[in-house]
Motif scaffolding. Structure first.
Motif, PDB file in Angstrom:
ATOM      1  N   UNK A   1       0.791  -1.228   0.000  1.00  0.00           N
ATOM      2  CA  UNK A   1       0.000   0.000   0.000  1.00  0.00           C
ATOM      3  C   UNK A   1       0.829   1.286   0.000  1.00  0.00           C
ATOM      4  N   UNK A   2       2.131   1.189   0.273  1.00  0.00           N
ATOM      5  CA  UNK A   2       2.939   2.405   0.417  1.00  0.00           C
ATOM      6  C   UNK A   2       2.860   3.292  -0.820  1.00  0.00           C
ATOM      7  N   UNK A   3       3.147   2.720  -1.983  1.00  0.00           N
ATOM      8  CA  UNK A   3       3.184   3.517  -3.216  1.00  0.00           C
ATOM      9  C   UNK A   3       1.817   4.110  -3.534  1.00  0.00           C
ATOM     10  N   UNK A   4       0.757   3.335  -3.297  1.00  0.00           N
ATOM     11  CA  UNK A   4      -0.605   3.813  -3.571  1.00  0.00           C
ATOM     12  C   UNK A   4      -0.939   5.002  -2.677  1.00  0.00           C
ATOM     13  N   UNK A   5      -0.591   4.904  -1.415  1.00  0.00           N
ATOM     14  CA  UNK A   5      -0.882   5.972  -0.459  1.00  0.00           C
ATOM     15  C   UNK A   5      -0.127   7.245  -0.826  1.00  0.00           C
ATOM     16  N   UNK A   6       1.161   7.118  -1.117  1.00  0.00           N
ATOM     17  CA  UNK A   6       1.960   8.295  -1.470  1.00  0.00           C
ATOM     18  C   UNK A   6       1.482   8.917  -2.780  1.00  0.00           C
TER      19      UNK A   6
END
Length: 517
Positions: free
Chosen positions: A75-80
């Motif tokens: 989820x990191x890339x999606x959130x950023x």
């Protein structure tokens, strides 16, 4: 530690649920993942008000491993991406493996007041955050866990401390404080330089220049949060992997608030602090001595001998200021800060032409060359080495020896280069510090005279709740009846919101903000 309380701080004008809906995310995704978006935003905000190295509007390095551990790699890339594309966050694009993580900050639109959102949901993410607390405590090394238990014994006179902050805010709002204005101008200038670097790296960032009033409000919020952190035990102490320092809410506390601290089990006890004079230049002496095999003799350059003599007697700053004819206290403080930032802690090419570097080179040419050599490939490695010298002496030797001798019977703590203790133990602590530093460096330091930290208040330590109440029952009944019949009590009851209505209203407000209560 309030293990069951998980809260986030979110800008008042931000509704993540609505943004995720516009992104086409379904209800299941939003319900399951919205907490992670709030965690990311709250982490940026809390770092800006609790870490002394940064201020609101600064780019705050976010370690990728920490993000992965908390958010999950999926989820990191999606959130950023979503937060960036919707103009909520921006980054400096500045990343160096093993040296610096990418820095993030909220965009100007969201540099506003933040609301505290208290979570009592049973989402998987919230459960994970709760479960992580005892695991982190179990994973601490001995001295960090000792610090954790000792910090649980520290309290703060919250009402008085909050009033002090409010008075400070009101006073500095009415009349602009020249010192604060100077710091504001300096931080705004530094921020502009960081923004130029980010732009040069291809990042689209908007300029953030705080006004005097904005700075005051953010400082007030920071100080109030620090008070709450101590009172409610919000943080766990953390020992970093670089300088090996232990970071706590005491090491980040505004110095003006130390006067309100007390030991819970000994509330009338005076706390004192013992600091190492010229501590950072002194720790550099270990690195200097390594260039001469730890030996000072007739072949040692005279400037090295002079430097070591000054730092071991605590006279380096006074010597430098005397040579430069600096007598104003504010100017002396500025010189100390600038000497660190422009000689010890910056890239070599940035320090060559600074006033501080030229002065340091004039008096200590050999020491200056050693400093330049240590920073040649990775400039931050020198400061890390110096911090490790300090941490080894203070934490791994001095505080550890006190822990072994007294256990939890006597209160001891540390703030980087200093040790805090109960009054009456300062002579012993001084000798323990001298022995520890000498063991690590081979030369003895100068320890300052112990300074009182807190203002002792007269507190009745008798636990009245454990004593039997001998008041006659008839008299108690008369008191209660008189209270219930009083006009102030009736008015209070008439205006008091029923608990069930309060929770319904709070739940409705939370849902409107995009938060599942």
């Amino acid at each position: 530690m309030n293990n069951n309380e998980i809260d986030f701080y979110i800008p008042t004008n931000l509704n993540i649920r609505e943004i995720l809906k516009k992104e086409g995310k379904g209800k299941r995704y939003i319900d399951c993942q919205i907490d992670k978006y709030h965690w990311f935003i709250s982490s940026i905000y809390l770092r800006s008000i609790t870490d002394k190295r940064y201020e609101s509007g600064d780019f705050l390095p976010m370690n990728y491993q920490v993000m992965e551990d908390n958010l999950g790699i999926r989820y990191i890339d999606d959130i950023k991406r979503i937060l960036s594309e919707n103009g909520i966050i921006e980054n400096d694009g500045d990343f160096t493996v093993g040296v610096k993580s990418i820095g993030y900050r909220l965009t100007p639109q969201y540099q506003v007041k933040h609301d505290r959102i208290l979570y009592d949901s049973d989402s998987t993410f919230i459960k994970k955050l709760r479960l992580a607390i005892p695991l982190k405590i179990a994973a601490m090394d001995d001295i960090t866990r000792y610090t954790y238990h000792q910090l649980n014994e520290i309290g703060i006179h919250r009402e008085a401390a909050e009033q002090y902050v409010d008075d400070w805010y009101q006073q500095n709002s009415l009349v602009k404080n020249p010192t604060l204005l100077k710091k504001l101008n300096k931080s705004n200038k530094k921020r502009r330089e960081k923004e130029k670097i980010a732009t040069a790296k291809g990042q689209q960032v908007k300029s953030i220049q705080l006004t005097y009033q904005q700075m005051l409000e953010k400082k007030r919020d920071s100080y109030l949060y620090q008070i709450r952190a101590i009172d409610e035990k919000l943080w766990l102490p953390n020992r970093d992997n670089k300088g090996r320092r232990v970071h706590t809410y005491l090491s980040n506390l505004w110095s003006e608030l130390r006067q309100f601290l007390f030991i819970k089990s000994k509330p009338n006890t005076q706390l004192v602090s013992l600091d190492c004079s010229n501590s950072q230049p002194y720790t550099l002496a270990k690195i200097i001595l390594e260039y001469f095999d730890g030996i000072i003799d007739s072949t040692t350059p005279t400037d090295v001998v002079r430097y070591i003599d000054l730092v071991t007697t605590g006279k380096l700053y006074s010597f430098m200021c005397q040579e430069l004819s600096i007598t104003d206290l504010d100017e002396i403080a500025d010189f100390k800060v600038n000497m660190f930032s422009r000689v010890f802690y910056c890239e070599n090419h940035k320090s060559f032409f600074s006033k501080e570097a030229k002065v340091f080179l004039k008096f200590f040419p050999t020491v200056y060359q050693i400093v330049m050599q240590e920073k040649k490939y990775q400039y931050n490695q020198l400061s890390i080495k110096m911090q490790r010298v300090e941490s080894e002496a203070i934490l791994d030797i001095a505080l550890t020896n006190l822990k072994v001798k007294y256990g939890m019977a006597v209160w001891f703590g540390s703030i980087h280069d200093s040790i805090l203790c109960e009054k009456g133990f300062e002579d012993e602590v001084r000798q323990v510090m001298i022995d520890a530093y000498t063991q690590v460096l081979g030369i003895a330091p100068h320890i300052k005279v112990a300074e009182n930290i807190n203002v002792v208040k007269d507190i009745d330590v008798a636990v009245q709740a454990n004593l039997p109440d001998t008041t006659p029952l008839a008299e108690l009944q008369q008191r209660f009846e008189a209270q219930f019949k009083s006009t102030p009590y009736k008015e209070l009851i008439a205006h008091k919101e029923p608990e069930i209505d309060y929770r319904i209203r709070k739940r409705r407000e939370a849902i409107e903000r995009g938060i599942e209560w």
